[in-house]
Scaffold this active site. Structure first.
Site, PDB file in Angstrom:
ATOM      1  N   LYS A 172      17.592  29.672  66.162  1.00 15.28           N
ATOM      2  CA  LYS A 172      18.132  28.325  65.949  1.00 15.28           C
ATOM      3  C   LYS A 172      17.972  27.938  64.485  1.00 15.28           C
ATOM      4  CE  LYS A 172      17.019  26.223  70.441  1.00 15.28           C
ATOM      5  NZ  LYS A 172      18.372  25.878  70.868  1.00 15.28           N
ATOM      6  N   GLU A 195      18.464  31.356  76.863  1.00 15.82           N
ATOM      7  CA  GLU A 195      17.368  32.056  77.537  1.00 15.82           C
ATOM      8  C   GLU A 195      16.958  31.393  78.842  1.00 15.82           C
ATOM      9  OE1 GLU A 195      16.989  29.756  75.351  1.00 15.82           O
ATOM     10  OE2 GLU A 195      15.495  28.509  76.336  1.00 15.82           O
ATOM     11  N   ARG A 240      18.648  30.156  81.403  1.00 14.11           N
ATOM     12  CA  ARG A 240      19.315  30.666  82.604  1.00 14.11           C
ATOM     13  C   ARG A 240      18.796  32.062  82.979  1.00 14.11           C
ATOM     14  NH1 ARG A 240      24.996  30.019  79.582  1.00 14.11           N
ATOM     15  NH2 ARG A 240      23.700  28.495  78.511  1.00 14.11           N
TER      16      ARG A 240
HETATM   17  N1  BES Z   1      16.845  24.673  75.078  1.00 13.86           N
HETATM   18  C1  BES Z   1      18.188  24.785  74.652  1.00 13.86           C
HETATM   19  C2  BES Z   1      19.033  23.591  75.075  1.00 13.86           C
HETATM   20  C3  BES Z   1      18.699  22.267  74.426  1.00 13.86           C
HETATM   21  C4  BES Z   1      19.318  21.883  73.261  1.00 13.86           C
HETATM   22  C5  BES Z   1      17.816  21.399  75.031  1.00 13.86           C
HETATM   23  C6  BES Z   1      19.031  20.659  72.697  1.00 13.86           C
HETATM   24  C7  BES Z   1      17.524  20.167  74.471  1.00 13.86           C
HETATM   25  C8  BES Z   1      18.136  19.805  73.310  1.00 13.86           C
HETATM   26  C9  BES Z   1      18.840  26.039  75.268  1.00 13.86           C
HETATM   27  O1  BES Z   1      17.988  27.101  75.499  1.00 13.86           O
HETATM   28  C10 BES Z   1      19.878  26.494  74.297  1.00 13.86           C
HETATM   29  O2  BES Z   1      19.537  26.812  73.203  1.00 13.86           O
HETATM   30  N2  BES Z   1      21.127  26.487  74.745  1.00 13.86           N
HETATM   31  C11 BES Z   1      22.206  26.887  73.915  1.00 13.86           C
HETATM   32  C12 BES Z   1      23.164  27.666  74.776  1.00 13.86           C
HETATM   33  C13 BES Z   1      24.225  28.371  73.993  1.00 13.86           C
HETATM   34  C14 BES Z   1      23.626  29.484  73.154  1.00 13.86           C
HETATM   35  C15 BES Z   1      25.255  28.929  74.954  1.00 13.86           C
HETATM   36  C16 BES Z   1      22.857  25.634  73.353  1.00 13.86           C
HETATM   37  O3  BES Z   1      22.891  24.608  74.049  1.00 13.86           O
HETATM   38  O4  BES Z   1      23.299  25.662  72.218  1.00 13.86           O
HETATM   39 ZN    ZN Z   2      15.973  26.600  75.847  1.00 12.86          ZN
HETATM   40 ZN    ZN Z   3      17.730  28.376  73.805  1.00 10.89          ZN
END
Ligand code: BES
Ligand code: ZN
Ligand code: ZN
Length: 484
Positions: A264, A336, A338
């Site tokens: 990230k 991750e 899911r």
């Molecule tokens: N933990 C994050 C989702 C999240 C984002 C929770 C912001 C709370 C606030 C999750 O693991 C994630 O990173 N999801 C990605 C999925 C994508 C790579 C398909 C996302 O939402 O960008």
């Molecule tokens: Zn996450």
């Molecule tokens: Zn994530």
């Protein structure tokens, strides 16, 4: 904060502060209305007025708190008003407080006392564990709250339910607010064991050895790059029986989400200690349900891992065998949640549950879809959906349904494995839900994406604070207390 239910006249009570819930446009008792100028207070929601009655009443001070028009009042009106009022009490350093409503609304006495207690406790929540330079005003507490009610029996019931619920919400908030370095998967397991001991339920924690032996491929793949090894946590309240339903709760327990090799950006990582919000909801709900001794068999399953990059990290393109035997193509290591939840949702089958309900801070796309005002619901079962939506309305932890049509299921099919863990930006929250549903078999399944509602930079309700909300616990208790 200790609560006592009382009947009688709140104005005869010797107390530091009498808090009076006042309806908009309704007449106040004369001994009050004579003490201020009518223009100073109308009773609209969250408006306050502090008055010093001197000899007109026994309390040293009276705080009027508006609740708006009587016919629009609901439990959340009082939850909010109580939170506003308790913050005033803290500011005034009133150690003893009495609370009472002076006009009728449609809210029944049990729901009323429950909402007021929840608002008072959750409104005065503070997270001070890591502060070393505390001033008196930081730690001052309201010690005693007297709840004046027209129906002491109902008020006692509301109080009892509220105390169980706020214990659960507070547990959830504390776990989420703590740093990722302190709430590792192992620590989360210990917290679950401590909870189990405290409320008399069963806890089992699988370490890497058991995960490997039993084939938890999803959890291992995400957790293996971290020095903090993954865990699988099982909590069990009650036991299987023909007389009560079995419900399995599943909660995403990513103790910190760096994104893994699909790292990230720095800004996106700042709140990722909260990526175990789903696990916190499950733990908080188990706490409340056990304290209330609800008639049901409730299982809580928490897959927990720290998602880190490193020499042993899962790579984009890797294919991982989940506990179910299905092969998952990992195309983005930041999707991750899911992957670990797939194992847990499949594990739920062995309980032959009447419902599997999953909580997860799963997708950033949820914030785009509904903002911070509702949790997204994706479900394979209409009856379960209706119950959850109703519980969301009742608890003011609102839930909004998104579809799980077959077309979305198609989107997560992999070219070379069974499923892939990302399907592009369109319908990002739904394809994540579809991925989870692929592991739920024929069991009624609901997934609640709390990515937007579990953590708030800017509080929405008066009983919210910057950081963890503990969302889901109040809604789940509402759902489970009459679950058939
Ligand atoms: N933990 C994050 C989702 C999240 C984002 C929770 C912001 C709370 C606030 C999750 O693991 C994630 O990173 N999801 C990605 C999925 C994508 C790579 C398909 C996302 O939402 O960008
Ligand atoms: Zn996450
Ligand atoms: Zn994530």
């Amino acid at each position: 904060m200790r609560f006592y239910v009382k009947t009688g006249d709140v104005f005869k009570e010797q107390t530091d502060l009498a808090i009076v819930f006042a309806v908009e446009k309704a007449e106040l008792p004369e001994k009050l209305s004579g003490l201020f100028l009518a223009d100073d207070f109308s009773g609209k929601a969250k408006q306050t007025l502090l008055i010093y009655p001197r000899n007109a009443a026994t309390p040293s001070r009276v705080l009027l708190i508006g609740i708006g028009e009587a016919d629009k009042a609901n439990p959340d009106t009082f939850r909010n008003a109580a939170a506003v009022a308790i913050k005033e009490a803290l500011r005034l350093k009133a150690a003893q407080v009495a609370m009472g409503a002076v006009a009728e609304t449609a809210v029944d006495e049990q729901a009323l006392s429950q909402a007021i207690v929840e608002g008072a406790v959750l409104g005065s929540y503070r997270f001070l564990e890591y502060k070393t330079d505390l001033k008196e005003e930081d730690t001052f507490e309201v010690k005693k709250v007297e709840l004046f009610s027209k129906d002491a029996g109902k008020a006692e019931k509301g109080l009892e339910e509220a105390l169980a619920v706020v214990a659960g919400v507070t547990l959830a908030r504390n776990l989420i607010n703590k740093p990722g370095a302190d709430i590792t998967p192992a620590r989360l397991g210990e917290e679950a064991e401590a909870l189990a001991k405290r409320v008399g339920i069963k806890a089992t924690v699988f370490c890497m050895k058991e995960l490997k032996e039993q084939g938890f491929g999803g959890i291992i793949s995400i957790g293996k790059a971290s020095a903090n090894e993954p865990r699988f946590i099982i909590l069990e309240y009650g036991e299987p029986s023909d007389n009560v339903p079995t419900v399995v709760l599943v909660g995403k327990g990513i103790s910190f989400d760096s994104g893994g090799l699909s790292l990230k950006p720095a800004d996106g990582m700042m709140t990722m200690k909260g990526d175990m919000g789903g696990a916190a909801t499950v733990l908080g709900t188990m706490e409340a349900v056990a304290r209330l001794k609800l008639p049901l068999h409730l299982v809580g399953l928490i897959p927990s891992a720290e998602n880190m990059p490193g020499p042993n990290a899962v790579r984009p393109g890797d294919i991982v065998k989940s506990l179910s035997g299905k092969n998952m193509e990992i195309l983005n290591t930041d999707a991750e949640g899911r992957v670990i939840l797939a194992d847990a949702i499949y594990y739920a089958h062995r309980y032959n549950p009447s419902a599997i309900i999953n909580f997860a801070t799963l997708t950033g796309a949820m914030i785009i879809a509904l903002g911070y005002h509702a949790t997204g619901l994706m479900s394979t079962d209409e009856e379960l959906t209706e119950k959850i939506v109703a519980a969301g309305e009742q608890s003011a932890e609102r839930v909004w349904e998104l579809p799980l049509w077959q077309e979305y299921q198609e989107m997560i099919k992999s070219d070379i494995a069974d499923v892939k863990n990302v399907a592009g930006r369109p319908a990002g929250s739904i394809t994540a839900g579809a991925f989870l549903a692929a592991f739920a078999g024929d069991f009624p399944f609901a997934h609640l994406d709390i990515a937007a509602t579990s953590w708030l930079e800017t509080p929405i309700k008066a009983y919210h604070h910057k950081g963890a909300t503990g969302v889901g616990v109040r809604m789940m208790v509402e759902l489970l207390k009459e679950y058939k």
